[in-house]
Motif scaffolding. Sequence first.
Motif, PDB file in Angstrom:
ATOM      1  N   THR A  42       8.951  -5.898  -5.747  1.00 21.82           N
ATOM      2  CA  THR A  42       8.290  -6.662  -4.674  1.00 21.82           C
ATOM      3  C   THR A  42       8.830  -6.357  -3.642  1.00 21.82           C
ATOM      4  OG1 THR A  42       8.254  -8.813  -6.418  1.00 21.82           O
ATOM      5  CG2 THR A  42       8.219  -9.344  -4.093  1.00 21.82           C
ATOM      6  N   ILE A  43       7.939  -6.377  -2.783  1.00 24.76           N
ATOM      7  CA  ILE A  43       7.948  -5.938  -1.255  1.00 24.76           C
ATOM      8  C   ILE A  43       8.294  -7.281  -0.614  1.00 24.76           C
ATOM      9  CG2 ILE A  43       7.214  -5.263   1.187  1.00 24.76           C
ATOM     10  CD1 ILE A  43       5.651  -3.288  -0.647  1.00 24.76           C
ATOM     11  N   THR A  44       9.540  -7.723  -0.201  1.00 25.45           N
ATOM     12  CA  THR A  44       9.877  -9.000   0.250  1.00 25.45           C
ATOM     13  C   THR A  44       9.952  -9.231   1.856  1.00 25.45           C
ATOM     14  OG1 THR A  44      12.441  -8.358   0.256  1.00 25.45           O
ATOM     15  CG2 THR A  44      11.430  -9.515  -1.781  1.00 25.45           C
ATOM     16  N   SER A  45      10.000  -8.399   2.345  1.00 24.03           N
ATOM     17  CA  SER A  45      10.072  -8.431   4.088  1.00 24.03           C
ATOM     18  C   SER A  45       8.709  -8.284   4.400  1.00 24.03           C
ATOM     19  CB  SER A  45      10.862  -7.134   4.531  1.00 24.03           C
ATOM     20  OG  SER A  45      10.235  -6.008   4.309  1.00 24.03           O
ATOM     21  N   GLY A  46       8.570  -8.731   5.751  1.00 24.84           N
ATOM     22  CA  GLY A  46       7.129  -8.862   6.493  1.00 24.84           C
ATOM     23  C   GLY A  46       6.624  -7.490   6.643  1.00 24.84           C
ATOM     24  N   SER A  47       7.595  -6.492   6.600  1.00 26.11           N
ATOM     25  CA  SER A  47       7.118  -5.097   6.920  1.00 26.11           C
ATOM     26  C   SER A  47       7.123  -4.326   5.820  1.00 26.11           C
ATOM     27  CB  SER A  47       8.415  -4.462   7.886  1.00 26.11           C
ATOM     28  OG  SER A  47       7.981  -3.087   8.330  1.00 26.11           O
ATOM     29  N   TYR A  48       6.206  -3.400   5.792  1.00 23.29           N
ATOM     30  CA  TYR A  48       5.765  -2.493   4.453  1.00 23.29           C
ATOM     31  C   TYR A  48       6.174  -1.103   4.768  1.00 23.29           C
ATOM     32  CZ  TYR A  48       3.622  -6.932   3.290  1.00 23.29           C
ATOM     33  OH  TYR A  48       3.268  -8.250   3.076  1.00 23.29           O
ATOM     34  N   THR A  49       6.983  -0.757   5.595  1.00 23.51           N
ATOM     35  CA  THR A  49       7.421   0.509   6.077  1.00 23.51           C
ATOM     36  C   THR A  49       8.905   0.789   5.422  1.00 23.51           C
ATOM     37  OG1 THR A  49       8.416  -0.126   8.211  1.00 23.51           O
ATOM     38  CG2 THR A  49       5.959   0.336   8.231  1.00 23.51           C
ATOM     39  N   GLY A  50       8.974   2.050   5.524  1.00 22.38           N
ATOM     40  CA  GLY A  50      10.358   2.521   4.926  1.00 22.38           C
ATOM     41  C   GLY A  50      10.718   2.768   3.451  1.00 22.38           C
ATOM     42  N   TYR A  51       9.543   2.509   2.840  1.00 27.63           N
ATOM     43  CA  TYR A  51       9.543   2.909   1.315  1.00 27.63           C
ATOM     44  C   TYR A  51       9.025   4.343   1.174  1.00 27.63           C
ATOM     45  CZ  TYR A  51       9.716  -1.983   0.650  1.00 27.63           C
ATOM     46  OH  TYR A  51       9.923  -3.415   1.026  1.00 27.63           O
ATOM     47  N   SER A  52       9.967   5.305   0.570  1.00 29.15           N
ATOM     48  CA  SER A  52       9.714   6.612   0.249  1.00 29.15           C
ATOM     49  C   SER A  52       9.551   7.096  -1.067  1.00 29.15           C
ATOM     50  CB  SER A  52      11.033   7.282   0.868  1.00 29.15           C
ATOM     51  OG  SER A  52      10.964   8.578   0.618  1.00 29.15           O
ATOM     52  N   PHE A  53       8.341   7.935  -0.994  1.00 29.42           N
ATOM     53  CA  PHE A  53       8.086   8.630  -2.317  1.00 29.42           C
ATOM     54  C   PHE A  53       8.016   9.793  -2.193  1.00 29.42           C
ATOM     55  CE2 PHE A  53       6.183   4.306  -1.961  1.00 29.42           C
ATOM     56  CZ  PHE A  53       6.957   3.509  -3.085  1.00 29.42           C
ATOM     57  N   ALA A  54       8.067  10.568  -3.432  1.00 27.82           N
ATOM     58  CA  ALA A  54       8.100  12.016  -3.566  1.00 27.82           C
ATOM     59  C   ALA A  54       6.650  12.450  -3.385  1.00 27.82           C
ATOM     60  CB  ALA A  54       8.735  12.808  -4.470  1.00 27.82           C
ATOM     61  N   VAL A  55       6.403  13.693  -2.845  1.00 25.30           N
ATOM     62  CA  VAL A  55       5.004  14.038  -2.864  1.00 25.30           C
ATOM     63  C   VAL A  55       4.607  14.278  -4.420  1.00 25.30           C
ATOM     64  CG1 VAL A  55       3.734  16.376  -2.306  1.00 25.30           C
ATOM     65  CG2 VAL A  55       5.279  15.417  -0.704  1.00 25.30           C
ATOM     66  N   GLY A  56       3.198  14.214  -4.419  1.00 24.32           N
ATOM     67  CA  GLY A  56       2.671  13.887  -5.732  1.00 24.32           C
ATOM     68  C   GLY A  56       2.638  12.605  -6.472  1.00 24.32           C
ATOM     69  N   THR A  57       3.675  11.729  -6.240  1.00 29.35           N
ATOM     70  CA  THR A  57       3.783  10.487  -6.690  1.00 29.35           C
ATOM     71  C   THR A  57       2.598   9.632  -6.321  1.00 29.35           C
ATOM     72  OG1 THR A  57       6.247  10.578  -6.484  1.00 29.35           O
ATOM     73  CG2 THR A  57       5.248   8.380  -6.914  1.00 29.35           C
ATOM     74  N   THR A  58       2.094   8.890  -7.665  1.00 28.41           N
ATOM     75  CA  THR A  58       0.924   8.107  -7.548  1.00 28.41           C
ATOM     76  C   THR A  58       1.718   6.490  -7.412  1.00 28.41           C
ATOM     77  OG1 THR A  58      -0.485   9.454  -8.748  1.00 28.41           O
ATOM     78  CG2 THR A  58      -1.122   6.978  -8.564  1.00 28.41           C
ATOM     79  N   VAL A  59       1.040   6.004  -6.462  1.00 27.96           N
ATOM     80  CA  VAL A  59       1.701   4.668  -6.215  1.00 27.96           C
ATOM     81  C   VAL A  59       0.541   3.555  -6.386  1.00 27.96           C
ATOM     82  CG1 VAL A  59       2.843   2.986  -4.561  1.00 27.96           C
ATOM     83  CG2 VAL A  59       3.393   5.579  -4.380  1.00 27.96           C
ATOM     84  N   TYR A  60       0.984   2.509  -6.965  1.00 28.44           N
ATOM     85  CA  TYR A  60      -0.226   1.421  -7.504  1.00 28.44           C
ATOM     86  C   TYR A  60       0.265   0.221  -6.410  1.00 28.44           C
ATOM     87  CZ  TYR A  60      -1.621   4.524 -10.993  1.00 28.44           C
ATOM     88  OH  TYR A  60      -1.745   5.535 -11.737  1.00 28.44           O
ATOM     89  N   ALA A  61      -0.458  -0.493  -6.144  1.00 28.31           N
ATOM     90  CA  ALA A  61      -0.116  -1.998  -5.380  1.00 28.31           C
ATOM     91  C   ALA A  61      -0.988  -3.048  -5.984  1.00 28.31           C
ATOM     92  CB  ALA A  61      -0.381  -1.743  -3.824  1.00 28.31           C
ATOM     93  N   ARG A  62      -0.263  -4.260  -6.105  1.00 23.69           N
ATOM     94  CA  ARG A  62      -1.126  -5.467  -6.312  1.00 23.69           C
ATOM     95  C   ARG A  62      -0.660  -6.614  -5.700  1.00 23.69           C
ATOM     96  NH1 ARG A  62       1.289  -6.457 -12.294  1.00 23.69           N
ATOM     97  NH2 ARG A  62       3.531  -7.273 -11.772  1.00 23.69           N
ATOM     98  N   LEU A  63      -1.531  -7.721  -5.514  1.00 19.67           N
ATOM     99  CA  LEU A  63      -1.198  -9.066  -5.223  1.00 19.67           C
ATOM    100  C   LEU A  63      -0.944 -10.091  -6.195  1.00 19.67           C
ATOM    101  CD1 LEU A  63      -3.784  -9.360  -2.104  1.00 19.67           C
ATOM    102  CD2 LEU A  63      -1.401  -8.927  -2.082  1.00 19.67           C
TER     103      LEU A  63
END
Length: 168
Positions: free
Chosen positions: A14-35
């Motif tokens: 869960t992203i708890t802050s109001g800002s959605y920056t600063g998350y780091s993922f390696a190249v080639g990683t697939t990231v999924y998001a949901r509400l």
Amino acid sequence: TLQYATSTSGPWTTITSGSYTGYSFAVGTTVYARLCSGTNEANETYPSLKIPKRTGEVTLSATSGTIYYPNTGTVTVTKNTSGGALSVSSSNTNVATASISGSTVTVTPKTTAGTATITVTSEPTTNYNEATATYEVTVKLGKLNVVASGYEGIYDGSEHGITVEASG
């Protein structure tokens, strides 16, 4: 609530802050998001995002220059963001060839005047795509100054020497 995961089966973070920056993922990683609602049940899952490789950059100390046969010229690689291995090629090896040692590119003129594009390539790495930079070289043939001096006077039937001096 916004959540993300690297797999559709989770675990979801869960992203708890109001800002959605600063998350780091390696190249080639697939990231999924949901509400999610307040009970962390997904209301909607968004399409995946695959983290792409970054664009590499190669910069040279100059983009063009002129050299005179038979003298070589050099240009320096001043930036190689990926740190990939460097190689070099010439678009016209009848005009000039090139070699690289460390960050120094040596351009060697051939006996044909003209232009050639020297391409410096940084190989792709885990996080960066291949990158290139070009150097446009003009090769001119060197000038040779010749001065000849010999016997001065009325021909007397004898052999006389001649002196030839060349420079350039």
